[in-house]
Motif scaffolding. Structure first.
Motif, PDB file in Angstrom:
ATOM      1  N   GLY A 150       0.795  -1.220   0.000  1.00  0.00           N
ATOM      2  CA  GLY A 150       0.000   0.000   0.000  1.00  0.00           C
ATOM      3  C   GLY A 150       0.823   1.263   0.000  1.00  0.00           C
ATOM      4  N   ASN A 151       2.147   1.140   0.014  1.00  0.00           N
ATOM      5  CA  ASN A 151       3.042   2.309  -0.006  1.00  0.00           C
ATOM      6  C   ASN A 151       3.663   2.482  -1.383  1.00  0.00           C
ATOM      7  N   LEU A 152       3.755   3.718  -1.840  1.00  0.00           N
ATOM      8  CA  LEU A 152       4.446   4.000  -3.095  1.00  0.00           C
ATOM      9  C   LEU A 152       5.888   3.534  -3.030  1.00  0.00           C
ATOM     10  N   SER A 153       6.537   3.745  -1.891  1.00  0.00           N
ATOM     11  CA  SER A 153       7.930   3.332  -1.755  1.00  0.00           C
ATOM     12  C   SER A 153       8.071   1.815  -1.828  1.00  0.00           C
ATOM     13  N   SER A 154       7.134   1.075  -1.246  1.00  0.00           N
ATOM     14  CA  SER A 154       7.211  -0.388  -1.279  1.00  0.00           C
ATOM     15  C   SER A 154       7.094  -0.919  -2.700  1.00  0.00           C
ATOM     16  N   GLN A 155       6.251  -0.287  -3.500  1.00  0.00           N
ATOM     17  CA  GLN A 155       6.090  -0.716  -4.889  1.00  0.00           C
ATOM     18  C   GLN A 155       7.396  -0.545  -5.660  1.00  0.00           C
ATOM     19  N   PHE A 156       8.056   0.583  -5.434  1.00  0.00           N
ATOM     20  CA  PHE A 156       9.333   0.797  -6.107  1.00  0.00           C
ATOM     21  C   PHE A 156      10.397  -0.162  -5.574  1.00  0.00           C
ATOM     22  N   PHE A 157      10.483  -0.319  -4.249  1.00  0.00           N
ATOM     23  CA  PHE A 157      11.477  -1.211  -3.662  1.00  0.00           C
ATOM     24  C   PHE A 157      11.297  -2.643  -4.149  1.00  0.00           C
ATOM     25  N   ALA A 158      10.057  -3.067  -4.372  1.00  0.00           N
ATOM     26  CA  ALA A 158       9.814  -4.420  -4.869  1.00  0.00           C
ATOM     27  C   ALA A 158      10.449  -4.620  -6.239  1.00  0.00           C
ATOM     28  N   ASN A 159      10.362  -3.608  -7.097  1.00  0.00           N
ATOM     29  CA  ASN A 159      10.990  -3.714  -8.416  1.00  0.00           C
ATOM     30  C   ASN A 159      12.508  -3.747  -8.318  1.00  0.00           C
ATOM     31  N   VAL A 160      13.064  -2.971  -7.386  1.00  0.00           N
ATOM     32  CA  VAL A 160      14.518  -2.999  -7.199  1.00  0.00           C
ATOM     33  C   VAL A 160      14.951  -4.386  -6.718  1.00  0.00           C
ATOM     34  N   TYR A 161      14.213  -4.949  -5.767  1.00  0.00           N
ATOM     35  CA  TYR A 161      14.591  -6.242  -5.194  1.00  0.00           C
ATOM     36  C   TYR A 161      14.577  -7.341  -6.254  1.00  0.00           C
ATOM     37  N   LEU A 162      13.520  -7.376  -7.079  1.00  0.00           N
ATOM     38  CA  LEU A 162      13.427  -8.435  -8.086  1.00  0.00           C
ATOM     39  C   LEU A 162      14.130  -8.071  -9.391  1.00  0.00           C
ATOM     40  N   ASP A 163      14.699  -6.874  -9.476  1.00  0.00           N
ATOM     41  CA  ASP A 163      15.517  -6.567 -10.649  1.00  0.00           C
ATOM     42  C   ASP A 163      16.715  -7.511 -10.722  1.00  0.00           C
ATOM     43  N   ALA A 164      17.192  -7.965  -9.566  1.00  0.00           N
ATOM     44  CA  ALA A 164      18.292  -8.944  -9.560  1.00  0.00           C
ATOM     45  C   ALA A 164      17.862 -10.220 -10.276  1.00  0.00           C
ATOM     46  N   LEU A 165      16.616 -10.642 -10.051  1.00  0.00           N
ATOM     47  CA  LEU A 165      16.092 -11.816 -10.765  1.00  0.00           C
ATOM     48  C   LEU A 165      15.988 -11.529 -12.259  1.00  0.00           C
ATOM     49  N   ASP A 166      15.456 -10.355 -12.611  1.00  0.00           N
ATOM     50  CA  ASP A 166      15.312 -10.001 -14.028  1.00  0.00           C
ATOM     51  C   ASP A 166      16.657 -10.055 -14.745  1.00  0.00           C
ATOM     52  N   GLN A 167      17.677  -9.483 -14.126  1.00  0.00           N
ATOM     53  CA  GLN A 167      18.995  -9.460 -14.750  1.00  0.00           C
ATOM     54  C   GLN A 167      19.567 -10.873 -14.861  1.00  0.00           C
TER      55      GLN A 167
END
Length: 451
Positions: A269-286
């Motif tokens: 429910g937080n804007l920051s959490s939504q962004f942090f989630a993408n940063v965290y799983l960017d490692a998986l994407d890469q």
């Protein structure tokens, strides 16, 4: 709604803020006219200070009133105002000054959030931040996005400008069509992270963020606020619960943020959490794109899909992805692993995607029928609709939402079936006759159709 007012320079709110930090005048060398957005009175009130000119994407450093004012406007956009927001808006200038003092001095910390339970599509906790914190999120996240967006992969679709669920569905069908038309047949592997937001390891996430922020020379203020959002336990720090015991019981114990293991968990429910989630799983994407060399892969939050003509290749990727998530990010996959033929259909984001067409998910269609049947039972009697204007407005809003979903699927036959079942629906969506008594509307839809 209370109209936001300007605090008079002599009022206690201004005195309190000015008493907290005398550094305000030197840190914020703007004479700001908030009515028209004109800063510095067309450069006539610099008072010896040079006018700062900033290109898009550059860091703001210590926040000034101009940046916080814009963040406040973004935080209010398209939101039904809560009591918490109305309280902030009623004395917004003093509250923005107070935020500026705290952020500049490095004393800002997140306030207690409000927890409630959302039941659709499934029961889950939502943690609404204090409105002042939401303003800080809208100041911080755009600066972080400017750093990370250029390095995110193209096929990450959640919580990004120009992406979204419908773009992800179109891309998934394009991948399915490419594989199916290339060699015939083809498979997809659909994976989902178990209890994702509650399992995010905040120290690992902070390590990712800190390394990049220091490498690009982010100001101390940006780094401090980012760290402040991650160093405390968000599910236990004075959370205000706005849910009944029965509503809380709908959420499994392991999905309650308060029960997350030490050092883990971000509030949904937080804007920051939504962004942090993408940063965290960017490692998986890469990892998937550069180590596995998967050409057809996409992700929406923690739900991701790979496409390939070779089933054995997908099985190998599955094992390597599972190992990577456990060892690198401390995450686990759900047991519901779907490795199926493309012709079986991919159930993804409310649609069932085939190489040749896309259908609306059965659950979505069921919700539509149930909502219309409920409304019919309360407001339709024989050939007459009894409804107030506000009830008809709510019906139109809900039907418009379903209609927006169906427009991205093959649904002509479904629409015809729904209209045949609920024959009153076209008339209710376009009322033509009303009575003023008690604010109600009485529509004889047979007479309208045959009159």
């Amino acid at each position: 709604m209370t109209k936001p007012r300007y605090p008079h320079p002599g009022c206690s709110a201004w005195s309190q803020v000015y008493g907290e930090a005398a550094a305000w005048s030197s840190a914020s060398a703007w004479n700001v006219n908030f009515n028209n957005g004109n800063v510095n009175n067309n450069h006539r009130n610099n008072n010896g200070f040079a006018l700062a000119v900033r290109r898009a994407g550059e860091f703001q450093g210590a926040p000034g009133l101009q940046e916080l004012y814009r963040a406040w406007k973004r935080a209010r956009r398209q939101k039904v105002p809560s009591f918490n927001q109305l309280h902030f808006d009623a004395n917004w200038a003093a509250h923005l000054l107070q935020l500026e003092v705290q952020l500049t001095a490095g004393t800002w910390a997140p306030r207690p959030s409000t927890c409630f339970v959302a039941t659709r599509p499934k029961a889950r906790e939502i943690h609404a931040p204090d409105f002042a914190d939401r303003v800080v999120h809208h100041w911080l996240v755009p600066q972080l996005e400017a750093i990370w967006e250029p390095t995110f992969i193209h096929d990450c679709y959640a919580n990004r400008r120009g992406k979204g669920s419908h773009a992800a569905v179109r891309r998934a069908q394009a991948f399915a069509r490419q594989v199916h038309s290339g060699q015939g047949g083809g498979w997809y592997l659909q994976l989902d992270v178990a209890n994702f937001f509650n399992r995010i390891h905040r120290p690992i996430l902070w390590g990712m963020l800190k390394a990049r922020l220091q490498r690009v020379g982010a100001p101390d203020t940006v780094q401090r606020v980012t760290h402040a959002l991650l160093r405390h336990a968000p599910g236990t720090a004075g959370v205000r619960v706005r849910a009944t015991a029965a509503e809380l019981a709908l959420v499994p114990a392991h999905k309650r943020l308060a029960n997350a293991p030490a050092g883990r968990g971000l509030p949904i429910g937080n804007l920051s959490s939504q962004f942090f989630a993408n940063v965290y799983l960017d490692a998986l994407d890469q990892f998937v794109k550069h180590e596995l060399k998967a050409q057809r892969y996409l992700r929406y939050v923690d739900d991701f899909v790979l496409f390939h003509h070779d089933r054995a290749q997908l099985l190998e990727w599955h094992a390597r992805i599972e190992r990577f998530l456990q060892e690198r990010l401390g995450l686990q996959l759900k047991d519901d692993v779907r490795l199926r033929r493309l012709t079986d259909g991919l159930d993804f984001l409310g649609y069932v995607i085939h190489p040749t067409h896309t259908l609306a998910r059965r659950r979505v269609v069921g919700h539509l029928r149930a909502a219309l049947a409920e409304w019919e039972g309360r407001h339709v009697s024989g050939a007459v609709i009894h409804a107030r204007a506000d009830e008809l407005a709510k019906l139109r809003t809900r039907v418009a939402s379903f209609d927006g979903h169906l427009r991205h699927a093959r649904a002509r036959r479904l629409r015809r079936t729904v209209v045949n079942r609920f024959a009153w629906l076209p008339t209710a969506l376009r009322p033509r006759r009303s009575t003023a008594s008690s604010g109600s509307i009485r529509i004889n839809f047979e007479a309208l159709h045959h009159g």
